[in-house]
Write an enzyme that holds these catalytic residues in place. Structure first.
Site, PDB file in Angstrom:
ATOM      1  CG  ASP A   3      -6.190  -7.520  -5.184  1.00  0.00           C
ATOM      2  OD1 ASP A   3      -6.609  -8.644  -4.697  1.00  0.00           O
ATOM      3  OD2 ASP A   3      -5.467  -6.664  -4.324  1.00  0.00           O
ATOM      4  CG  HIS A  48      -1.937  -1.183   1.378  1.00  0.00           C
ATOM      5  ND1 HIS A  48      -1.886  -2.136   2.400  1.00  0.00           N
ATOM      6  CD2 HIS A  48      -3.135  -1.229   0.759  1.00  0.00           C
ATOM      7  CE1 HIS A  48      -2.721  -2.935   2.382  1.00  0.00           C
ATOM      8  NE2 HIS A  48      -3.573  -2.673   1.170  1.00  0.00           N
TER       9      HIS A  48
END
Ligand code: PAF
Length: 279
Positions: A150, A37
């Site tokens: 993802d 992140h």
């Protein structure tokens, strides 16, 4: 960094930035932040005047209630990391704030969302599209950042943006791995020390398969991965697919695409881990 919990406060903070002509980057997250992140936030900070990071565990994308309950929630630590990365605003709304009433919208981007995760987690991408489209409407960012871990989610969000004409740019960012190769994931926090060692076989198998693929067919490479994961203690393969990176449809021959990607989902105990690699 400003921490806001309501759409009203978020939009007041954004109006002040817009009044100064500032560009805005959005990094949607579900919290439990890690270096993966941080790489998205740093990229956004480098490319925009101000970065908004949403921290929201979105209930509509969980088809497994236990998974939702067990999802790690670490807002205080998350905000420290976001501050260090240079984010301007952390947006941490409640479920009622994001969904004042149930979201009845239905998003369908077949065949992108009917394969792989879409097949094994029915409704998952519908929930992702619900929350991400709401975040796009709330923030109206110039750019939005998503990780390539993802991989399918990124492809579906790109398609949603294309079909719904959201005036923003989607930026896909490379997978961040531990030094030994394990792809960073908030779910890694749930692995025991033994499972952490076992989980390493996922990325090791993908790396080995790239070498193997140089001399073998698509079918042989698929079998290679399936056999290695089957032989690895503590791991259970849900699926491994070799797909075209744009259409996400399985390929039969390497010549079918110039952009082959291997997508894998493996259970390590009850922790579901995903990873992918380009060939
Ligand atoms: O990738 C995630 O963490 C989530 O799916 C996202 C994009 C933040 C939507 O809840």
């Amino acid at each position: 960094m400003e921490i806001v919990h309501t759409v009203r406060d978020l939009q007041a903070a954004l109006a002040a930035l817009r009044a100064q002509g500032k560009t805005v980057g959005l990094v949607p997250t579900m919290g439990a932040l890690h270096a993966g992140h941080a790489s998205l936030v740093k990229r956004s900070v480098a490319e925009n005047d101000a970065t908004v990071v949403s921290v929201f565990v979105n209930p509509t994308q969980f088809n497994d209630k236990t998974d939702l309950e067990k999802y790690p929630r670490t807002l205080e630590v998350d905000c420290r990391l976001l501050d260090e990365c240079g984010a301007a605003i952390a947006f941490a709304p409640s479920v009622e704030e994001v969904y004042p009433e149930p979201d009845t919208r239905h998003f369908s981007y077949a065949p992108l969302d009917t394969v792989m995760e879409g097949k094994y987690r029915p409704g998952h991408f519908n929930g992702v599209c619900q929350v991400v489209s709401k975040l796009f409407d709330m923030v109206k960012p110039d750019r939005a950042y998503f990780g390539e871990k993802d991989f399918q989610q990124l492809a579906i969000i790109r398609e949603m943006v294309r079909q719904m004409h959201f005036p923003l740019q989607i930026v896909g960012c490379p997978i961040v791995r531990e030094a030994d190769g394990l792809a960073l994931s908030s779910r890694n926090k749930r692995l025991t020390a033994e499972q952490r060692t076992q989980a390493l076989q996922i990325s090791q198998t993908l790396f080995a398969s790239v070498e193997y693929a140089k001399e073998h067919t698509v079918q042989e490479t698929r079998q290679f991965v399936e056999d290695r994961i089957a032989a690895a203690p503590g791991l259970r393969l849900e699926y491994f697919e070799l797909v075209d990176g744009n259409t996400l449809q399985s390929i039969a021959r390497w010549e079918d695409t110039t952009y082959a990607v291997g997508c894998i989902t493996v259970f390590c105990g009850d922790v579901r881990l995903i990873d992918n690699i380009k060939y």
